[in-house]
Design a protein around this motif. Sequence first.
Motif, mmCIF file in Angstrom:
data_model
loop_
_atom_site.group_PDB
_atom_site.id
_atom_site.type_symbol
_atom_site.label_atom_id
_atom_site.label_comp_id
_atom_site.label_asym_id
_atom_site.label_seq_id
_atom_site.Cartn_x
_atom_site.Cartn_y
_atom_site.Cartn_z
ATOM 1 N N UNK A 105 5.735 3.325 -1.682
ATOM 2 C CA UNK A 105 5.405 4.368 -2.648
ATOM 3 C C UNK A 105 6.199 4.237 -3.941
ATOM 4 N N UNK A 106 7.443 3.774 -3.835
ATOM 5 C CA UNK A 106 8.239 3.534 -5.041
ATOM 6 C C UNK A 106 7.578 2.443 -5.885
ATOM 7 N N UNK A 107 7.160 1.353 -5.239
ATOM 8 C CA UNK A 107 6.484 0.283 -5.977
ATOM 9 C C UNK A 107 5.198 0.785 -6.626
ATOM 10 N N UNK A 115 -0.400 -8.832 -11.692
ATOM 11 C CA UNK A 115 0.006 -7.486 -12.113
ATOM 12 C C UNK A 115 1.137 -6.998 -11.202
ATOM 13 N N UNK A 116 2.330 -7.586 -11.348
ATOM 14 C CA UNK A 116 3.427 -7.232 -10.439
ATOM 15 C C UNK A 116 3.940 -5.812 -10.653
ATOM 16 N N UNK A 117 4.162 -5.124 -9.563
ATOM 17 C CA UNK A 117 4.751 -3.783 -9.562
ATOM 18 C C UNK A 117 5.877 -3.805 -8.533
ATOM 19 N N UNK A 118 7.073 -3.452 -8.959
ATOM 20 C CA UNK A 118 8.267 -3.609 -8.129
ATOM 21 C C UNK A 118 8.836 -2.246 -7.764
ATOM 22 N N UNK A 119 9.199 -2.101 -6.492
ATOM 23 C CA UNK A 119 9.881 -0.906 -6.028
ATOM 24 C C UNK A 119 11.228 -1.278 -5.442
ATOM 25 N N UNK A 120 12.264 -0.544 -5.832
ATOM 26 C CA UNK A 120 13.617 -0.773 -5.321
ATOM 27 C C UNK A 120 14.078 0.501 -4.616
ATOM 28 N N UNK A 121 14.241 0.416 -3.306
ATOM 29 C CA UNK A 121 14.693 1.557 -2.509
ATOM 30 C C UNK A 121 16.167 1.349 -2.184
ATOM 31 N N UNK A 122 17.028 2.078 -2.893
ATOM 32 C CA UNK A 122 18.474 1.965 -2.700
ATOM 33 C C UNK A 122 18.888 2.854 -1.536
ATOM 34 N N UNK A 123 18.820 2.326 -0.335
ATOM 35 C CA UNK A 123 19.112 3.131 0.846
ATOM 36 C C UNK A 123 20.590 3.189 1.167
ATOM 37 N N UNK A 124 20.935 4.064 2.121
ATOM 38 C CA UNK A 124 22.322 4.190 2.545
ATOM 39 C C UNK A 124 22.780 2.946 3.297
ATOM 40 N N UNK A 142 2.289 6.845 -0.911
ATOM 41 C CA UNK A 142 1.794 5.930 0.122
ATOM 42 C C UNK A 142 0.836 6.632 1.073
ATOM 43 N N UNK A 143 1.238 7.781 1.595
ATOM 44 C CA UNK A 143 0.448 8.475 2.619
ATOM 45 C C UNK A 143 -0.729 9.245 2.030
ATOM 46 N N UNK A 144 -0.616 9.681 0.774
ATOM 47 C CA UNK A 144 -1.683 10.425 0.092
ATOM 48 C C UNK A 144 -2.157 11.616 0.927
ATOM 49 N N UNK A 145 -1.185 12.415 1.348
ATOM 50 C CA UNK A 145 -1.476 13.604 2.154
ATOM 51 C C UNK A 145 -1.909 14.734 1.230
ATOM 52 N N UNK A 146 -2.980 15.423 1.587
ATOM 53 C CA UNK A 146 -3.462 16.522 0.768
ATOM 54 C C UNK A 146 -2.739 17.819 1.106
ATOM 55 N N UNK A 150 4.324 -5.489 -5.340
ATOM 56 C CA UNK A 150 2.884 -5.380 -5.194
ATOM 57 C C UNK A 150 2.213 -6.203 -6.291
ATOM 58 N N UNK A 151 1.078 -6.789 -5.975
ATOM 59 C CA UNK A 151 0.208 -7.356 -7.012
ATOM 60 C C UNK A 151 -0.904 -6.346 -7.217
ATOM 61 N N UNK A 152 -0.765 -5.532 -8.270
ATOM 62 C CA UNK A 152 -1.573 -4.342 -8.457
ATOM 63 C C UNK A 152 -1.258 -3.381 -7.308
ATOM 64 N N UNK A 153 -2.037 -3.374 -6.230
ATOM 65 C CA UNK A 153 -1.749 -2.473 -5.111
ATOM 66 C C UNK A 153 -1.594 -3.226 -3.793
ATOM 67 N N UNK A 154 -1.567 -4.556 -3.846
ATOM 68 C CA UNK A 154 -1.461 -5.344 -2.613
ATOM 69 C C UNK A 154 -0.041 -5.862 -2.432
ATOM 70 N N UNK A 155 0.588 -5.613 -1.282
ATOM 71 C CA UNK A 155 1.938 -6.130 -1.047
ATOM 72 C C UNK A 155 1.944 -7.658 -1.006
ATOM 73 N N UNK A 156 2.878 -8.257 -1.749
ATOM 74 C CA UNK A 156 3.006 -9.715 -1.730
ATOM 75 C C UNK A 156 4.402 -10.149 -1.313
ATOM 76 N N UNK A 157 5.386 -9.279 -1.443
ATOM 77 C CA UNK A 157 6.770 -9.655 -1.120
ATOM 78 C C UNK A 157 7.528 -8.410 -0.671
ATOM 79 N N UNK A 158 8.195 -8.497 0.470
ATOM 80 C CA UNK A 158 9.041 -7.410 0.978
ATOM 81 C C UNK A 158 10.305 -8.035 1.553
#
Length: 280
Positions: A268-270, A32-41, A138-142, A49-57
């Motif tokens: 968090x993007x992923x 269940x791949x989920x991809x996040x792309x952070x286009x930084x400066x 990611x942080x899930x701050x209330x 992520x595989x569902x919610x587990x990081x597999x590649x960074x």
Amino acid sequence: MAAPDDGWAAAHALLAEAASRRDDPILTPPSRPRVGVDLGTASCVLVVLDDDRPVWVESAGSGALHDGVVVDFARAVATVRSLRSRAEDALGVPLTRAATAYPPCIPVADARACTYVCEAAGFDEVALVDEVSAAQRTLEISDGVVVDVGGGSTGIGVFRGGELVRLDDRPGGGHHLDLVLAGALGITVEEAERTKRERPADALPILVPGLHRIAESVRAMTAGTDDELPLHLAGGALMIPRAGDVLASYLQRTVVTHPHALLVTPVGIARSCPEEGTTQ
């Protein structure tokens, strides 16, 4: 400055695992791949992520964005396409869906440009989220203020009961700190960035005025909010030991730092990437 407590144990474990994936990726096809792309400066980060587990960074130098705006479309596309291809080859699965993010409060057309970059790089479906909301996933701050200090800008999100009640963004971030350091030492901006990372104890006293400028932006963006809400730092620009102490002393507010802060927003993007069979 406050130390993180067990309330963020799950988030910190997730970030630690994501950090380990840089050198030790899980090279089995994710179901269940989920991809996040952070286009930084300064750099672009791709997280799988595989569902919610990081597999590649993986990350690559970019320089295609300035203050959250895509200024070199072709370069941005080439960087994302290369990162996507490397991840696909290593993981053995096609990556067709992704999420990407933009700094809060930039014009809609500029935010959509981030989507167009990912589509041109080969993703068929791209979800779009603001960087502060991504960090919160990611942080899930209330109850608290997420302060996302990127290369070109600083964004804040005020959360109460887990709900976003205020969102803002102002210019000023890691690149501006590099300019301060480069001017003081008479070196290039690239050398200043390396000095900041490799000799932070030497860099910090010089960077205090730049940190105060960021703190003033945070003060202005959070005016009218209750001062008891802690400030949670995310983003790579303030990954300097004791930078959080400088902000806490200047603002007279509780400041919480988190490990592997550079990965808070990319992870968090992923997590914002829609799964197969869902719509965004």
